[in-house]
Design a protein around this motif. Structure first.
Motif, PDB file in Angstrom:
ATOM      1  N   PHE A   1      31.975  33.352  37.691  1.00 47.23           N
ATOM      2  CA  PHE A   1      32.139  34.378  37.420  1.00 47.23           C
ATOM      3  C   PHE A   1      31.924  35.424  38.300  1.00 47.23           C
ATOM      4  O   PHE A   1      30.824  34.769  39.045  1.00 47.23           O
ATOM      5  CB  PHE A   1      30.890  34.760  36.152  1.00 47.23           C
ATOM      6  N   ARG A   2      32.097  36.213  38.235  1.00 50.66           N
ATOM      7  CA  ARG A   2      32.269  37.110  39.171  1.00 50.66           C
ATOM      8  C   ARG A   2      32.192  38.575  39.075  1.00 50.66           C
ATOM      9  O   ARG A   2      32.825  39.801  38.394  1.00 50.66           O
ATOM     10  CB  ARG A   2      34.489  37.320  40.196  1.00 50.66           C
ATOM     11  N   GLY A   3      30.714  39.138  39.109  1.00 49.38           N
ATOM     12  CA  GLY A   3      29.825  40.019  39.648  1.00 49.38           C
ATOM     13  C   GLY A   3      29.596  40.659  40.597  1.00 49.38           C
ATOM     14  O   GLY A   3      29.757  39.549  41.213  1.00 49.38           O
ATOM     15  N   ALA A   4      28.471  41.101  40.671  1.00 44.16           N
ATOM     16  CA  ALA A   4      27.555  41.989  41.338  1.00 44.16           C
ATOM     17  C   ALA A   4      27.430  40.985  41.701  1.00 44.16           C
ATOM     18  O   ALA A   4      27.228  40.584  43.654  1.00 44.16           O
ATOM     19  CB  ALA A   4      26.265  42.501  41.373  1.00 44.16           C
ATOM     20  N   TYR A   5      26.394  40.096  41.362  1.00 44.67           N
ATOM     21  CA  TYR A   5      26.729  38.251  42.036  1.00 44.67           C
ATOM     22  C   TYR A   5      27.454  37.388  41.179  1.00 44.67           C
ATOM     23  O   TYR A   5      26.979  36.897  40.521  1.00 44.67           O
ATOM     24  CB  TYR A   5      24.459  38.500  41.316  1.00 44.67           C
ATOM     25  N   PRO A   6      27.674  36.624  42.528  1.00 43.47           N
ATOM     26  CA  PRO A   6      28.858  35.640  41.814  1.00 43.47           C
ATOM     27  C   PRO A   6      28.129  34.819  41.276  1.00 43.47           C
ATOM     28  O   PRO A   6      27.479  33.645  42.073  1.00 43.47           O
ATOM     29  CB  PRO A   6      29.834  35.687  42.885  1.00 43.47           C
ATOM     30  N   MET A   7      28.736  33.938  39.743  1.00 41.27           N
ATOM     31  CA  MET A   7      28.143  32.845  39.706  1.00 41.27           C
ATOM     32  C   MET A   7      28.898  31.732  39.877  1.00 41.27           C
ATOM     33  O   MET A   7      30.482  31.864  39.641  1.00 41.27           O
ATOM     34  CB  MET A   7      27.677  32.873  37.885  1.00 41.27           C
ATOM     35  N   PRO A   8      28.856  30.387  40.452  1.00 37.29           N
ATOM     36  CA  PRO A   8      29.440  29.215  40.965  1.00 37.29           C
ATOM     37  C   PRO A   8      30.460  28.755  40.283  1.00 37.29           C
ATOM     38  O   PRO A   8      29.830  28.541  38.799  1.00 37.29           O
ATOM     39  CB  PRO A   8      29.039  28.442  41.886  1.00 37.29           C
TER      40      PRO A   8
ATOM     41  N   LYS B   1      41.526  27.127  34.728  1.00 37.67           N
ATOM     42  CA  LYS B   1      42.255  27.413  35.758  1.00 37.67           C
ATOM     43  C   LYS B   1      41.099  28.254  37.036  1.00 37.67           C
ATOM     44  O   LYS B   1      40.199  28.961  36.688  1.00 37.67           O
ATOM     45  CB  LYS B   1      43.139  28.091  35.784  1.00 37.67           C
ATOM     46  N   PRO B   2      41.558  28.300  38.205  1.00 42.91           N
ATOM     47  CA  PRO B   2      40.529  28.777  38.688  1.00 42.91           C
ATOM     48  C   PRO B   2      40.572  30.302  38.907  1.00 42.91           C
ATOM     49  O   PRO B   2      41.671  30.943  38.290  1.00 42.91           O
ATOM     50  CB  PRO B   2      41.441  28.590  40.479  1.00 42.91           C
ATOM     51  N   LEU B   3      39.683  31.343  38.915  1.00 46.41           N
ATOM     52  CA  LEU B   3      39.692  32.818  38.563  1.00 46.41           C
ATOM     53  C   LEU B   3      40.375  33.021  39.405  1.00 46.41           C
ATOM     54  O   LEU B   3      40.798  34.538  39.286  1.00 46.41           O
ATOM     55  CB  LEU B   3      38.191  33.082  38.502  1.00 46.41           C
ATOM     56  N   GLY B   4      40.337  32.966  40.908  1.00 48.65           N
ATOM     57  CA  GLY B   4      41.142  33.790  41.235  1.00 48.65           C
ATOM     58  C   GLY B   4      40.518  34.842  41.935  1.00 48.65           C
ATOM     59  O   GLY B   4      39.280  35.226  42.328  1.00 48.65           O
ATOM     60  N   GLY B   5      41.143  35.728  42.568  1.00 52.32           N
ATOM     61  CA  GLY B   5      41.267  37.296  43.385  1.00 52.32           C
ATOM     62  C   GLY B   5      40.624  36.905  44.490  1.00 52.32           C
ATOM     63  O   GLY B   5      39.670  38.041  45.027  1.00 52.32           O
TER      64      GLY B   5
END
Ligand code: HEC
Ligand code: HEC
Length: 215
Positions: A55-62, A114-118
């Motif tokens: 999850f891509r937030g302020a603190y990325p979750m692997p 699928k990979p989240l990307g970005g």
């Protein structure tokens, strides 16, 4: 009535012993039901994403999907023993029984989102070269030599394919502050330490961008 107590008693005693022996074994590694494992898994996914894709937030979750069971188990133990410092994951991990810990690690391996990307796309070519060839004129070896040509990992070598680029950037930048924190008990993090140490910020950004695109 002629109960032959002499014959019955020993078998009763044997049965009791057998049961208590079994009980002792259960206590040391109490089995967990499928339902308990599923419930815990749902809890993990509240942070790590519904398919454990990260999850891509302020603190990325692997991302944990497709991750090597041995690597996951190593990391959970490292959080518990505070060899790897992270307040959130210490709290999550230290309540897991050995049986739950072992059951969970195998669940993540089966997921394949699928990979989240970005990540910035222009960095990927430079990152691919570092990943496959290392950095010329330095001691930085090809990442592929340990993490595999497709970055799928193997045992204690983690999968990197599809891992979030902002997470990877943070981990490689902060390696020495977060991993191998119990100097008296060196662990697998020591293998990566010199590599993380030698990578320059622009090289970290490039290789992190590249691996985040891999399926
Ligand atoms: C409250 C949010 C939260 C929950 C719930 C949570 N995690 Fe985490 N987890 C994190 C964060 C944040 C990190 C990144 C730590 C870091 O940056 O070093 C992490 C990292 C990890 C890592 C290390 C991954 C790697 O690539 O090195 C593993 C393994 C892990 N979590 C497993 C689990 C498991 C198993 C569960 C469920 C029992 C779980 N997590 C539940 C937030 C959470
Ligand atoms: C000599 C073998 C080896 C080489 C070469 C290697 N690694 Fe690693 N790497 C490891 C091991 C072992 C770990 C697991 C460390 C641990 O258990 O804490 C790891 C962990 C990592 C992690 C942490 C993954 C996570 O989910 O937190 C990242 C990121 C990483 N390596 C990136 C790289 C990159 C980028 C390169 C190339 C520049 C590279 N590695 C080269 C052995 C290697």
């Amino acid at each position: 009535m002629n109960f032959n107590l002499k014959l019955i008693l020993p078998s009763v005693i044997l049965a009791v012993f057998a049961l208590s022996g079994l009980h002792a074994e259960e206590k040391s590694n109490a089995p967990v039901s499928k339902r308990e494992v599923q419930a815990k898994l749902e809890y993990c996914k509240t942070c790590h994403g519904v398919q454990a894709q990260g999850f891509r937030g302020a603190y990325p979750m692997p991302r944990l999907a497709g991750q090597q069971p041995e690597y996951i188990e190593n990391q959970l133990k490292a959080f518990i023993e505070r060899r790897r410092s992270n307040p959130v994951m210490f709290n999550v991990a230290h309540v897991l029984s050995p049986a739950m810990l072992a059951a969970l690690t195998h669940e993540f391996q089966t997921l394949d989102p699928k990979p989240l990307g970005g990540a910035p796309k222009d960095l990927a070519a430079k990152g691919k070269k570092i990943y496959e060839e290392g950095v010329a004129g330095t001691d930085i070896p090809p990442c592929a030599s340990c993490h595999g040509p497709q970055a799928k990992g193997d045992g204690q070598f983690p999968r990197l394919a599809g891992q979030l680029h902002d997470y990877v950037t943070r981990k490689l930048t902060n390696w020495e502050k977060e991993r191998g924190q119990d100097r008296a008990h060196p662990d697998t993090s020591a293998i990566m330490q010199p590599i993380a140490h030698d990578l320059k910020p622009d090289q970290i950004a490039a290789v992190a961008a590249y691996i985040s695109t891999l399926d």
